[in-house]
Motif scaffolding. Structure first.
Motif, mmCIF file in Angstrom:
data_model
loop_
_atom_site.group_PDB
_atom_site.id
_atom_site.type_symbol
_atom_site.label_atom_id
_atom_site.label_comp_id
_atom_site.label_asym_id
_atom_site.label_seq_id
_atom_site.Cartn_x
_atom_site.Cartn_y
_atom_site.Cartn_z
ATOM 1 N N MET A 1 0.731 -1.094 0.017
ATOM 2 C CA MET A 1 -0.011 -0.074 -0.050
ATOM 3 C C MET A 1 0.786 1.326 0.055
ATOM 4 N N ASP A 2 1.775 1.137 0.947
ATOM 5 C CA ASP A 2 2.824 2.449 1.002
ATOM 6 C C ASP A 2 3.607 2.544 -0.170
ATOM 7 N N LEU A 3 3.754 1.273 -0.824
ATOM 8 C CA LEU A 3 4.640 1.246 -2.156
ATOM 9 C C LEU A 3 3.804 1.925 -2.973
ATOM 10 N N TRP A 4 2.633 1.353 -3.359
ATOM 11 C CA TRP A 4 1.709 1.981 -4.379
ATOM 12 C C TRP A 4 1.729 3.521 -4.055
ATOM 13 N N LEU A 5 1.526 3.803 -3.089
ATOM 14 C CA LEU A 5 1.192 5.495 -2.979
ATOM 15 C C LEU A 5 2.558 6.105 -3.285
ATOM 16 N N SER A 6 3.671 5.576 -2.836
ATOM 17 C CA SER A 6 5.154 6.063 -3.199
ATOM 18 C C SER A 6 5.028 6.434 -4.740
ATOM 19 N N ILE A 7 4.763 5.209 -5.529
ATOM 20 C CA ILE A 7 4.830 5.248 -6.804
ATOM 21 C C ILE A 7 4.023 6.373 -7.617
ATOM 22 N N VAL A 8 2.809 6.484 -6.881
ATOM 23 C CA VAL A 8 1.861 7.244 -7.445
ATOM 24 C C VAL A 8 2.556 8.918 -7.396
#
Length: 517
Positions: A1-8
């Motif tokens: 989740m945090d990863l996806w947010l970082s990517i976004v």
């Protein structure tokens, strides 16, 4: 989740950065473009300013050049105008001088006209005076002489005519003698050279041929049983065989020389062979005819070769060869033609003309005599037709036509052939004439001479080559003898036919007789 947010979050940041960079880049480019446009405008203004300066300079320079050209043209026009004015002034001065000269001439002419009118009036007055004197003199002459004006005129004209006749006769004699001396000298030279260079035999031929026989017994064999052999010979050859008392000889008689020659050759062959009968006679006559035809062709070719006349048609050469057996007044016509050919060529050469045509015309002038026994008409007409048929030149045809005077000779070649024909025919021994025709010709010559007024007697001498005329001295004066001789010559030329020339010799003799007692 945090990863996806970082990517976004990173993707959004990248998008925002890209957008900001694009905005900043466009602003930079706009600023750079505005700067470049400003510099371009400044450069354009500078170029326009320089161009205006250059154009202004060019304009000033063109104006200066135009002013210089206008000034130069004005100077040239003024100079040309000045020259024309000078020329006009000069022409005006010349015209004025001419007018003055013309006025002076008119004055002189008027003065001369006045003088002429005065002289004319004086001349008319003198003419009237002369007419009056002349009239009075005529009246005085009429009273003194006893003649009227018409009678006096007739007398003077008669005296003048006599004087003119005398002077005319003297002039005629003088000119005739001068022309005769010159022409005789020239003609004798030319003709003597031609005759000396042409040596010809003097041979007289007849219309009969004599064939010798080995013995008189041969006469009977030629006659044959009941005359069949002699009839066969006469029938095949057209020749009369005369067998008379002449020892060891028979005579062949025919007016046609070729047939007579064929008969002579055939009879000689029959005598030599000894076999004489109708079949053998027919064979021999045919063989003799072929031999004579070959001899005719050879004679024509030899004549052409000896005369040096080339390019004759083959038929003309054969016809020319027939003249070998043709005679005229005892003269062989082929030899006569060759003689005329040689003399014509020599005379033409002496006169500075081309002898080729003269020799050709001389060789062919009597060609019609070869066929005059077979074709109707004179040998001149036959010769002209033959020459035209075989494409001879007009000069040769005219010479053939004129050589006996049938037409007037209009070329020098025709006159040369006439002269050469007369020389060949008239030389001593060339021809013979029977006694009856000879006497008639001399009598006719004397009659022509005696027909003129004032002729006492006439005598034909020198075998008809000279006529000696005695005139009455009381009717024919010395100064009229030249005119009389000339008239007699013309009459002889018109009325008589003769070879060569006839000398007219007029003799006038006055005798005074008295007796001493």
């Amino acid at each position: 989740m945090d990863l996806w947010l970082s990517i976004v979050f990173i993707a959004v940041a990248l998008v925002i950065g890209l957008a900001a960079g694009a905005v900043i880049g466009s602003m930079y480019r706009k600023k750079v473009a505005e700067a470049e446009i400003g510099s371009a405008e400044q450069e354009a203004k500078r170029i326009v300013a320089d161009a205006m300066k250059t154009a202004e300079a060019k304009k000033k320079e063109a104006v200066l050049e135009g002013k210089d050209e206008i000034h130069r043209l004005r100077n040239e026009n003024e100079k040309e105008l000045a020259d024309r004015r000078k020329e006009v002034q000069r022409q005006e001065r010349r015209i004025q001088q001419k007018e003055e000269t013309l006025d002076r001439k008119i004055d002189n002419v008027e003065k001369k006209e006045d003088r002429v009118a005065k002289k004319l009036k004086d001349a008319e007055a003198r003419l009237a005076e002369v007419e009056t004197i002349k009239k009075s003199q005529f009246e005085m002459l009429e009273r003194i002489s006893g003649y009227t004006v018409d009678q006096a005129k007739a007398y003077l004209l008669e005296q003048l005519e006599q004087e003119l006749t005398h002077e005319k006769s003297l002039k005629i004699m003088e000119y005739e003698q001068q022309l005769k001396d010159e022409s005789d000298k020239r003609a004798r030279n030319i003709i003597s050279l031609a005759i000396q260079r042409c040596a010809a035999d003097q041979v007289a031929e007849a219309t009969v041929s004599v064939v010798p026989l080995p013995n008189d017994e041969m006469k009977g064999r030629i006659i044959g049983r009941e005359g069949r052999n002699i009839r066969a010979i006469e029938t095949l050859t057209g020749v009369d065989l005369i067998i008379d008392d002449t020892p060891e000889a028979i005579t062949l008689s025919s007016f046609e020389p070729v047939r007579r020659e064929i008969a002579r050759v055939a009879v000689e062959k029959l005598i030599s062979d000894g076999r004489i009968h109708p079949a053998r006679i027919e064979e021999t006559v045919d063989k003799a005819r072929r031999e004579v035809e070959a001899s005719i062709k050879q004679a024509g070719e030899r004549a052409v070769l000896e005369s040096g006349v080339h390019g004759l048609h083959g038929e003309l050469v054969k016809i020319l060869g027939r003249l070998k057996y043709r005679t005229s007044y005892g003269q062989n016509v082929l030899n006569h033609s060759l003689e005329v050919c040689y003399i014509s060529g020599m005379i033409a050469s002496e006169l500075g003309l081309d002898p080729t045509v003269a020799k050709r015309a001389g060789l062919l002038h009597d060609i019609g005599k070869a066929l005059d026994h077979e074709i109707e008409g004179s040998h001149v007409e036959i010769g002209v037709d033959l020459a035209r048929k075989y494409k001879e030149s007009d000069a040769v045809i005219h010479a053939i036509h004129a050589h006996h005077g049938d037409v007037e000779a209009k070329t020098v070649v025709a006159c040369i052939v006439q002269a050469a024909d007369a020389i060949s025919a008239a030389r001593p021994g060339a021809r013979r004439e029977n006694l009856e025709n000879y006497i008639k010709r001399l009598q006719k010559l004397e009659e022509v001479a005696s027909s003129f007024k004032g002729v006492d007697s006439s005598f034909a001498i020198q075998a008809g080559r000279e006529i000696r005329i005695m005139v009455k001295p009381e009717q024919v004066k010395d100064d009229a003898m030249a005119s009389l001789a000339r008239d007699i010559c013309k009459k002889i030329e018109e009325d008589l036919e003769y070879p060569g020339q006839i000398k007219v010799n007029i003799i006038r003799e006055s005798r005074a007789i008295d007796y001493a007692k």
